[in-house]
Design a protein around this motif. Sequence first.
Motif: not given
Length: 527
Positions: A387-401
Amino acid sequence: MTPLRAPQLLTDPWLLQPTSTSITVAWFTEFRGIKHRVIYGEGLEQRATTTQLTRAREDAQSRLDSTLQMTEAPQLRLVWRHAATVTGLVPGQKHFYYVESIHEDGGVIQSRSFTLAPAPAMGTALKILLTSDHQLKPMVAANLQKVMETIGPVNAVFYAGDLVNVPDRASEWFDDARGNAWFRCLQGRAGGAYRGGELLQNAPIFTAVGNHEVMGRYSEHHSLHAQFKDPVPVSAAAQQNSLRDQSFNTITYDEIFGSVDAPKYYAVTFGDVRLIVLYVANVFRSPALTSSTKGKYQEREQDLQHPDQWGHGQHIFESIAPNSPQYQWLQTELKSEAFQKAKYKVAMWHHPVHSLGGNVVPAYTDPVPVIDRDAAGQVRRVRYEYPQDADYLMHDILPLLEEAGVQLALYGHCHLWNRFVSQTGTHYLETSNVGNSYGAAVRDHSRIVPATYQENYAATGNPNGLEPVVPTIAPLKGLTGQPLPYIASNSITVFTILDTGTGTVSSYRFDTQKPDAPALKFDEFSL
């Protein structure tokens, strides 16, 4: 397996784990020896600790010279690691050093002399090589030789994963007969027309774990390559003996780098750089959709009634999901004083996030199995959705960085050069076309993606939205003369340098079909 050649150092010494007052020196031999030491400065010395590599093996697919024996089944290769931490150092002060190993018969083997120093102080101008994905590829030695010829000695190497191909195969690290073993290329001792670069002897290396640092289920009978391709999630592993032997492990990588039982994610300060290294890697599975493929999107037909043979899709090795230990650690690190006061904030991991490469698809998330059964309950098909809406890099890690002000994210895995810039000013760089390329997914060179699945997997372009940046100085040209925003060549090799004195990131290309031409700077941007 016992070596038949005369005692010698298997590698030159190399540097790692620098602090403000110390640095570790390590090297390898094929004999245990009776004494090993580092001699440095004005007659100072430090005794080394010796450990044996427990999973370094060879098999019939190993490319060895004629003095080493080969067997069909994997056989333990006798390799010892020697390491000493040199302390009491002062930032900015270099010392000459060499290492010495004494064989059981009393013979003394010494290295040449090199230089060491602790981690540099803030404000020190540094040149740092950014690289990844060497994997014994044919142009790696040329790439690293051109680094030395173009830039000269570097102060550190940031390496975004995939060091060798099969991490338990010792010869890939040390002495593969084709001349491109990992240490030999990075120590200027490669075979062939190019010798590589004398880098690790004088500059520390910082590495991220890629999928090629991970071995699958352990076997005393199956080939090393078969074991490498056979990891399963811990949740699916047989609960017997060592759990890591039944799922996946990084034993050889850990033992080589002296990081046994240490987390695969960490942060260090090196001069003006705060480097955050994440463990972002999943098993590589083929995108092919044939019935005989144990792939990222499906199980092969012959395994459907045998769940113990399933590959479980392109499963993730270390979670970065919210509330995972790694995610919580990252949240803490981004709030730390060391991160906040750093002039340059760099994050490094292996799996791509913005990329034109094939390996950026599907989304970086846990595979969702969809199992079709017939009326009798027999498995007819197993497919995996991402699921694209569950992409950990795009939705969780990149916003933090991005919110924390990370200026540069470095990764690899696709064997090409391309870069992107977010609206917040974070630069995303893949500079992994060091030895070969698998191509860029543009125009008629599309990725293999399923057409009948729930998700709309992108066949071309960057699936995560950002447009690639055209190189600022000398881009390659396409067939119609248009400047290309990538390099995906099997004759042109690329390396990138972070210069903290100027705050610039510069990429160079070298055409191995024009060996007398210099490396050409083709892109540069400022942090």
